[in-house]
Every structure is written in structure tokens, then in C-alpha cells.
Enzyme design. Sequence first.
Site, short mmCIF file in Angstrom:
data_model
loop_
_atom_site.label_atom_id
_atom_site.label_comp_id
_atom_site.label_asym_id
_atom_site.label_seq_id
_atom_site.Cartn_x
_atom_site.Cartn_y
_atom_site.Cartn_z
N ASP A 47 -13.09 33.97 8.21
CA ASP A 47 -14.10 35.04 8.22
C ASP A 47 -13.50 36.44 8.01
O ASP A 47 -14.10 37.44 8.43
CB ASP A 47 -14.93 35.03 9.51
CG ASP A 47 -15.70 33.72 9.69
OD1 ASP A 47 -16.03 33.10 8.66
OD2 ASP A 47 -15.96 33.33 10.82
N ALA A 48 -12.34 36.52 7.39
CA ALA A 48 -11.69 37.81 7.23
C ALA A 48 -11.50 38.21 5.77
O ALA A 48 -10.95 39.27 5.49
CB ALA A 48 -10.34 37.80 7.94
#
Lengths: 282, 282, 282, 282
Positions: free
Chosen positions: D227-228
Site C-alpha cells: 500500500d505504499a
Amino acid sequence: MATMRLVVSCPDRPGIVAAVSRFLFDSGANILRSDQYSDDPTGGTFFLRMEFTIEDGRRLDLVERFGLAVAERFAMIWRLWEVATPKRIAVLVSRYDHCLQELLWRWRRAELGGAEITMVVSNHPDLQGTVDSFGLPYHHVVVEKGRKTEAEEEMVGLLDGNCDLVVLARYMQILSGEFLERIGVPVINIHHSFLPAFAGAGPYERAKERGVKLVGATAHYVTEELDAGPIVEQDVTRVSHRDDVAALIEKGAEIERSVLARAVCWHCEDRVLANETTTVVF
Amino acid sequence: MATMRLVVSCPDRPGIVAAVSRFLFDSGANILRSDQYSDDPTGGTFFLRMEFTIEDGRRLDLVERFGLAVAERFAMIWRLWEVATPKRIAVLVSRYDHCLQELLWRWRRAELGGAEITMVVSNHPDLQGTVDSFGLPYHHVVVEKGRKTEAEEEMVGLLDGNCDLVVLARYMQILSGEFLERIGVPVINIHHSFLPAFAGAGPYERAKERGVKLVGATAHYVTEELDAGPIVEQDVTRVSHRDDVAALIEKGAEIERSVLARAVCWHCEDRVLANETTTVVF
Amino acid sequence: MATMRLVVSCPDRPGIVAAVSRFLFDSGANILRSDQYSDDPTGGTFFLRMEFTIEDGRRLDLVERFGLAVAERFAMIWRLWEVATPKRIAVLVSRYDHCLQELLWRWRRAELGGAEITMVVSNHPDLQGTVDSFGLPYHHVVVEKGRKTEAEEEMVGLLDGNCDLVVLARYMQILSGEFLERIGVPVINIHHSFLPAFAGAGPYERAKERGVKLVGATAHYVTEELDAGPIVEQDVTRVSHRDDVAALIEKGAEIERSVLARAVCWHCEDRVLANETTTVVF
Amino acid sequence: MATMRLVVSCPDRPGIVAAVSRFLFDSGANILRSDQYSDDPTGGTFFLRMEFTIEDGRRLDLVERFGLAVAERFAMIWRLWEVATPKRIAVLVSRYDHCLQELLWRWRRAELGGAEITMVVSNHPDLQGTVDSFGLPYHHVVVEKGRKTEAEEEMVGLLDGNCDLVVLARYMQILSGEFLERIGVPVINIHHSFLPAFAGAGPYERAKERGVKLVGATAHYVTEELDAGPIVEQDVTRVSHRDDVAALIEKGAEIERSVLARAVCWHCEDRVLANETTTVVF
């Protein structure tokens, strides 16, 4: 246990909520949700929506006694609806499939306010395949030039008594006042503009010409006057000079389908109450 | 005639609305608006906000009898507030003026939920002129390095008993738990991000670094834990790669001031009810 | 070093960008930002906005040679503007202060596209104090019934040659075509509805009556035809049946001021290009 | 005539646009649309996207000469793409159908940036029927506990060389860095929160717990860190205390599918350029 909804409108005066809530309490009902609104506490109209549970055996009794003990006293227009009973929706459609698709899909996901779609009627054969794949009847009612009355007659035959709501999911024919009267259930239409801007035909073309910076869609109840019925829901999306008419249509389609789906959903959850030419949406 | 607001929270069980509305009806009150919510009709918490008019002579009686006849029976946490009584707001501010300006301006326009701003306290002298032009006292409380306790002591002296709400309008000091306890009134802060994203310092810088496509602001009640109190209101605005940190700050400022103004307004209209770590906003 | 903006519109054909960018490169300019748009690459209009730095000594030379070497060849409508030169804004206002306040406030914060407000003209004395506190001249030009021509004459005297933009910040008088022609600079108006919905008077009243679910505001260039000029910016905010006309006015005021401020800002940054009855906004 | 897109990023310095536009003009290309951006005109990175038409016979020549004459000189990272060539998308999905449905539906409407979906891969058999009805291959790749490497191996066999983009339409498995490296094409994921808020599992549950007033979704490129990756698009929708987790999931689903569809669309139109950990979206 049954979950029920009570929807009321009546002249506002002191004591309504006390009377209704006392009545429900005495009937053993347990209120799950309650919304109320008065457009003028001194002489206006009062609107109420309550969702409650009640023992199965006391339902009929409740209805009878509510009419007698409460509704009459306050001159209420009221209705009760059992949540477990699905509202039956007939969808009218022409060639555009996006609004129909959205409704069918939400229905399959059980995200349509507990309603079920029972038939699709169209003046074109194009969307037969789409509707077949959902296992629903598709009625192709040809609207010949100058023979609209016959077409409406045929449609009344299909709809009358078989649906609780008619949804115009980009149905491109104007329905007569007589037709509306005969089917006798509410009709929700999606108009592809932010009403009252661009009522009538060609809203995206006119939006482009006017150079607006937002395009929108409006779900409203259909009345005899075109695009003038009570508005249930509206939304808009941002556009720019870069968007040609085709882009407006594409961006607008997304707003149309979400606005229509929300309006149908809310209607089927008994959250939309008519207030003359406008609506109260709880 | 007085207009009053009753705000209630209590364990949910059948009969609450019936009891309250019956009580108000019997007291001659006329309900103007009523909102209610239960986070779980079987065993959860019930929230109620009612606005009603009542004859001046029956007000005191109402309060006394409500406690006895209704509140105790349902284990209610409750309060009554007369709408005509303005809530007194103390604004704490540092150097940024946009949130303060918005509050002062809405107050002058009588768009601050009936509240009045009674003083501004700052750890900087910069905004003295602005506050003077509104005819309000401006207290400059220097916060020296390592002497925060003394500064808080001075602020308690100013605030204690003189306000019903403290608003941190971009006040750049962290307040101690002891301070919060001593002033004993709610404190609303505006945080310049969409919490829980970018809690803590430098949210716009971190938003730019992360490449988010929206920036936001959050108004929340202040608790001892930084940026973790119950959220009252949030909003966002679209940004793009073209926006540098300065542009994010400028666009964010507009969201900060409108979010904070709405939150303060709603709080002062008794529309915000605490529900453990979250809020119910009617 | 000077930072300059070049704004161009011309018939689209191959080679425009090549010619302009080559010209700027040869002149030693360094392009900071460039935006372009063609409403039809085959026979439409091409729009270009470039921001670039150039040595002070080469500025005059650049202007002379651009006209000769590039603009003529492509039949360009063009203008150059040095970013450091503030555009002078005259604000016309009646009694509502919210749009004026927003402009004054952004001007003081240097968030108005580099522009400066040089005077405020009003047909009422009400906002004298507000304007005084910003150290700006306030001209009260009475508009007597049947003597509008005289009032406009007086306003022309104030405005002519003294401003680069006129902003109608809720100025409640209709300006004559002759007036618009004589002042000879662009005029931006804020209309308190989502045009073309509710053009003309009383938009919030009519919005309430129609029961719309969003209210909006529109900033547009003023032309002789009322509320029909090219739209610069629009926005909306959600409302419900609970909002009476006063609430619509309050919620709408926030949209009005942010929409107007954005439009004025973009105009002053030379980001708004006219395209017949619409705008291109870079 | 072919329509082509040129996408460039390189160190910013004077003369880039002049060189590219001159090159295209000399090659007989006609520019349809051009967007550019520099994150710092003095020493930053310059980004350019151009859409142009060119005679079929000059295409190959153009590519060869661009590399030699322009790209090398400015140290450009660049690519050319013919608009008529559809990008091939492989969709990975688990059990939730909403994002997959939206993509399939837009693909059928030719609203997916000119791309075509070529296969669907799932770790569950559930959505076989849905995919069949669109006439697409559905590959069920079982991911057994502790045997993820084998599953990824099988997926590489399916994907490698057969797609230009992988879309995770709520695919609930974390992909290894090795897998990402081996498939060698961009991977877009939809995360059901407004990142960086609620990264990781259970975002709607955590949103409810935190009491946020908006829920959102984020489409981002997948990198090894969960999720980065660089964010392509985000959006939010308003929620209230009335929305339980199920309601957040339902409201969020609508945002998820529109955000993912936009991101995929923009990617396939070559409008998304990587800028380290962020994106430039033209």
C-alpha cells in the site's frame, strides 16, 4: 418478529410524536429508527418515518388500531410496509444500457433497498441479451410513429398490478398523463442534467455549448409536465473545456447511474416522502 | 415563549421516545425538530436531540420534573439549553489568521450557531490588530521554552468560568491533559489533514511527499492523545502534481476554515453528541 | 530576470508550438510552465499559455520580435504580461459583504493571483467601514431611480483607466452595454446559482421552490445579455429539505465567495482564455 | 494516418519543447494534444506527453530518428505508443465482483482508454460465470497455504508476455517482489481506503471505529512495500454515524470501482507518468 416501516404526513400540531410513539410502545413495538421533519411547526406539514420490530401475531391488529386510534385523529396520510416484502420494480429502457446495468447489478448484489426487478420493457430489442442473462422477462413493445396510444395500452397490460414502481432508465419516450394515471404507481425518471438546467432534449450538447464547468443528473418522480416532477436526488461531476460532448456523455453516464440507483434505493426503503412539488428524503 | 434544546443519551430500550414526547406534550411544549439515533436497538446507546418551544413560566418546572420523571428512569445523560443563551467561545490561535478570521467573520454575520466569541488568546502578538478591529479582548500569553506549565496556568486563569467552548484555530502548542481537565469545557481543534492520515506535524509536506490526490482537514474534540479525539467534521479538496507545498497550504486553508466553522457551529447548536471515541452529528 | 506570461489564441495548424518554443529558446527564455489546447486540431482554434523567465534587457526586444516573427505568421491574438505587474481590480458591491470580504482577505494574504484591489465602488454606504479598515478608497455612487445613466457616467469616471478588471461582488444593478463598452476591461460577476439554472432574480427562493438537492454559484464574464456571459467557474454544495431559504442563502454564500475568488485569481494569472461564448481555463 | 503518443521524462533544461516540437513538425506530424510539467524548472525533472497524427509510412523513421536526434541529447526516458494498439489487461480478482464488473462493463462500452481485457485470474472459482458471460478466459489459480510460490509461478506462466498491465481488482493476496519483477509490467491495485489512512487490512472496520466522516479509495501502482506505491487516483464519499460497517462497505464499493476504472483508463491512455514515489497525471 417482523420489521415494519410506518410513513406518515399530516398537518403539524403538538402531540403527534407522543401519540405515535405511545401507540407503538403499547403495541409492543421496538423502534429501530425514526426520522421526522416539519416544514413549519406552526401550521405546516409534519413528516414521519419509523422503522420498528413487532411480533408477527400483533401486526394486523396494529394496522387496524393505528388507523382508528391515531391516524384519524391527526388527519394522517399514512402507510405501513413490511421490510421483508420486496417492492416489485418494472424498468423501462430504450437503447442506452448503463442505467439498466447498474440497477440489475445492484439488484443481484441485494443493494437495491430490498426491491426486486420483475421485468424490463423496452421500445427496442437491443438489450434483450443483457436482460436474459439476469433471468428476467424482456418485453419489446414497439412504439410506432403516431401509434403511441396503442403502445401505452400494451404497456399498461404488462405493468398494471404487476409492479409497485416503474423506473425509466433512460427511456426515450414521453409518457402520457393518461398512462401515468392508469398504471397508478410512482414512476421515477433519470434526466441527464442538473435540473432545472437543460430540461428537455440534448442536455449534454447544450451543456457543452453553454460552457458549464459541471454536468449533472437528476432523478425525479414523473408528472405530466416534462422534467418538472419532484426531485429525489441530484449530483454533478466536474468537466472542463477539454471534454467534448462524447466525454460529457461518458462522464455524465456515471453520475446518471449512481443518482438513479440511489433514488430507487431510497424510494424502496420508503425514505422519500412527497411534499407538494418537492420531496422529503430521510 | 422560550426555545430550548434537549440532548439525551442513554442505554437503548423500548419506550424512550414515548416517554420523552409524552412528557414534553404534557408540559405544553411544541416540538420544532427532533433527531434520534441508536447505534444498536438491542443493547446499544440511544441518542436524542429535540428542539421545542415552551412558555417562559414553565421552564424551571420542566427541568425539575424531567430529571425526576424521565431521565432517572432511563439512566439518561442529558442537558437542556435555551437557544437564546449564546455559548461563549474562547479562541486560541498562534500566527495563522485564516481560521480565526473565518470564525470572527461568521460571528459578526450571526452564522456561528448562536454563539459569541468572548476572547482570543495567543502565544504570539501578531493577530492583535485583527482582533482589536472586532472589538474583542486579545490576550497574549507567552509560552517560553520549558515554562509551558506557567503559560497554561495563566491561560486557565483567563478561561476558567469564562467560556463554554475553547476553539484551537491553528494553535500550535500541545495542551497538557491537566490543562484540559482544569478548563473543564469541550475543546475543538482543527487539524490540517484528513485524519488519521498525516496526524502530527507537517501534514502538507508529507501529503506532497506521498503524492496524494486530495488534501483535507479534520475538526475534532481534543483529548490527551494527540490528533486522536472524536472527529466532528472532515472535508477534502482535489489537488494535483502541479500543486507544490505552498499550493497545498493555500488550498488546504480554505478547507480548514470551512470545516472548523461548521464544527463549531454544529457544536454550539448542540448537534454533536459524543459516542465514546466517535461522534453523532444530528 | 523577469517572469512573463504569453497568452495566444489562433487558428490551429501544424507548427505553432514549434515556432513559439523555438522563438523563446532563441531569445534565451526559460519556460516554467506551458499549457495548450485545441478545440479541433483540423480547423479549430488553438490556445496557448506559457510562463517563462527572461533577462530584463531582452524583454522589449522579445515583444517586438514576437509580433513580427511569430504572431503575424499564425494570425495570433496574443498578449504578454509581466508577472510582477499586479493587475488592478475595482470591486463593485451593494450590501452583501461576503464576496467582498473574501476578496479583500485573499488580497491581504497575497492569494489573489498577484492582483491588487485598488478601489471599491458601491451604490450603498453600508460597507464603507469594512473597506476603510483595509485602507482602500470607497466610492459611494448613488443609483437613483430613473437616473442610472448618470450613475454609470460617474462610475466610468472612477474606473476608466484605473483598473484592469472589474469584479461584481454581488452588485445588484444591471450594467448597460454602453457602460461595459466604455470601461473597456473585463468584468467578472458572481451569480448565486448554478447557471443556466435560476438565471435572473431570486435564485435561492426558486431553488427552494423547485426542491433541488444542490445549490451552486457561477462566476462569469459579464456581457450585455443578463447571466449569459462565458462561465469561468462553478461549484455546488449539497442541501436538503431541512434547509429553508435562509439556510440556502447561508450555504450558498460560502460557495459564492470561493467560486468568485477562484475565478478572479485565475483571471489575474492569465489562465482564462475566451473561446466565443465559453472559456478555456488552464 | 496513425495517431501516436509520445511520453517523455528527462532533466529539465531550456530547449526541450523547442526540440521536440520542431522534430515533430519536420516529420510532418500534427500535434493533437500536448501536456507538460516540470517539478522544478531549475534542475528538476521535465515531463511531456504529446498526441499527434503522422502518415503511416513515416512512423518507423520517426521512432529511429527521435532516439538519435532528440532523446539522447536530452537524456530522455521516453516511449511511443500507437493509439490504435490496445493495451492488454489481465485482471486479478478474488471474490468481490464490483471492481471486476466495472472494468468488464467499461471495456464492453469501449470506455477503458482503448485497452482490452484479455484474461481474468482468480484464487477462487466464484466469478467464473461472470467472466464467461463476457467471453473471456478465467484462470482459477489455487493459492494453497504455504504454497504461494507455486501459485505465483503458475500465474507468471499465464501473464508473462500476455499482458501490458495487471490490475488487482480487489485481489486479496499479497504479491511477492519476485513476482512483480518477473511479470515486468505495471500493476495497479485498488485499496479500499484514502491512503495513507488505513493502509493494510480491514480499512472499513477501522474507519468505523475511528469515526471518520468520509471514506475513500486509492488506486496505486504496486511496489514491494504494501500500500505504499505511487498513487494514481483517489476519491472519497461522505458517511455519517448512521452508516455501520456494512454501509461503509457498500458506499465504499462505488468509490472503489470508479477510482479504479479512472486509474486504469488514464494509465492505458499513457496519461500517468511516474515521478519517483508519486505520479504526474496529465
